[in-house]
Motif scaffolding. Structure first.
Motif, PDB file in Angstrom:
ATOM      1  N   UNK A 111      18.366  -3.238  29.737  1.00 52.85           N
ATOM      2  CA  UNK A 111      19.148  -3.942  29.375  1.00 52.85           C
ATOM      3  C   UNK A 111      18.899  -5.601  29.305  1.00 52.85           C
ATOM      4  N   UNK A 112      17.916  -5.649  30.475  1.00 57.49           N
ATOM      5  CA  UNK A 112      17.376  -7.219  30.423  1.00 57.49           C
ATOM      6  C   UNK A 112      16.546  -7.550  29.209  1.00 57.49           C
ATOM      7  N   UNK A 113      15.985  -6.616  28.677  1.00 57.44           N
ATOM      8  CA  UNK A 113      15.048  -6.705  27.290  1.00 57.44           C
ATOM      9  C   UNK A 113      16.180  -7.139  26.504  1.00 57.44           C
ATOM     10  N   UNK A 114      17.194  -6.625  26.199  1.00 60.75           N
ATOM     11  CA  UNK A 114      18.106  -6.837  25.182  1.00 60.75           C
ATOM     12  C   UNK A 114      18.931  -8.192  25.300  1.00 60.75           C
ATOM     13  N   UNK A 115      19.276  -8.425  26.499  1.00 62.56           N
ATOM     14  CA  UNK A 115      19.649  -9.840  26.930  1.00 62.56           C
ATOM     15  C   UNK A 115      18.735 -11.114  26.429  1.00 62.56           C
ATOM     16  N   UNK A 116      17.340 -10.595  26.933  1.00 58.84           N
ATOM     17  CA  UNK A 116      16.386 -11.724  26.637  1.00 58.84           C
ATOM     18  C   UNK A 116      16.207 -11.851  25.120  1.00 58.84           C
ATOM     19  N   UNK A 117      16.248 -10.808  24.457  1.00 62.07           N
ATOM     20  CA  UNK A 117      15.767 -10.546  22.988  1.00 62.07           C
ATOM     21  C   UNK A 117      17.283 -11.518  22.302  1.00 62.07           C
ATOM     22  N   UNK A 118      18.324 -11.089  22.818  1.00 62.42           N
ATOM     23  CA  UNK A 118      19.638 -11.939  22.283  1.00 62.42           C
ATOM     24  C   UNK A 118      19.540 -13.428  22.605  1.00 62.42           C
ATOM     25  N   UNK A 119      18.898 -13.981  23.597  1.00 60.58           N
ATOM     26  CA  UNK A 119      18.774 -15.194  23.864  1.00 60.58           C
ATOM     27  C   UNK A 119      17.611 -16.029  23.158  1.00 60.58           C
ATOM     28  N   UNK A 120      16.621 -15.310  22.820  1.00 59.57           N
ATOM     29  CA  UNK A 120      15.500 -15.708  21.744  1.00 59.57           C
ATOM     30  C   UNK A 120      16.170 -15.926  20.416  1.00 59.57           C
ATOM     31  N   UNK A 121      16.924 -14.958  20.050  1.00 60.04           N
ATOM     32  CA  UNK A 121      17.469 -15.093  18.722  1.00 60.04           C
ATOM     33  C   UNK A 121      18.294 -16.182  18.520  1.00 60.04           C
ATOM     34  N   UNK A 122      19.257 -16.438  19.444  1.00 60.67           N
ATOM     35  CA  UNK A 122      19.861 -17.914  19.688  1.00 60.67           C
ATOM     36  C   UNK A 122      18.988 -19.190  19.513  1.00 60.67           C
ATOM     37  N   UNK A 123      18.099 -18.793  20.510  1.00 61.86           N
ATOM     38  CA  UNK A 123      17.022 -19.940  20.424  1.00 61.86           C
ATOM     39  C   UNK A 123      16.258 -20.494  19.064  1.00 61.86           C
ATOM     40  N   UNK A 124      15.889 -19.094  18.306  1.00 62.18           N
ATOM     41  CA  UNK A 124      15.399 -19.263  17.060  1.00 62.18           C
ATOM     42  C   UNK A 124      16.089 -19.847  16.337  1.00 62.18           C
TER      43      UNK A 124
END
Length: 67
Positions: free
Chosen positions: A1-14
């Motif tokens: 789950x933490x991996x998905x949250x981190x990926x989501x935040x990276x998409x937002x940042x990108x």
């Protein structure tokens, strides 16, 4: 789950950096009252922490289940 949250935040940042690069528009700063606003800085820090977390994904052993 933490991996998905981190990926989501990276998409937002990108996507935000894409907007900055193409249109010179910082969506995070726009939404939270400027790039120096505390909420904007929190989002920027969360994206940075997510990037650091996602470095670990390179070293994760993802065994595929074969049927």
């Amino acid at each position: 789950m933490l991996d998905k949250i981190a990926l989501f935040l990276l998409i937002v940042g990108g996507l935000n950096w894409g907007l900055v690069g193409i249109f010179q528009f910082d969506l995070v700063a726009f939404l939270f009252g400027g790039s120096a606003a505390i909420f904007s800085r929190i989002v920027y820090v969360l994206v940075a922490i997510s990037a650091i977390w996602c470095i670990s994904l390179f070293f994760k052993n993802n065994d595929l289940v074969e049927s």
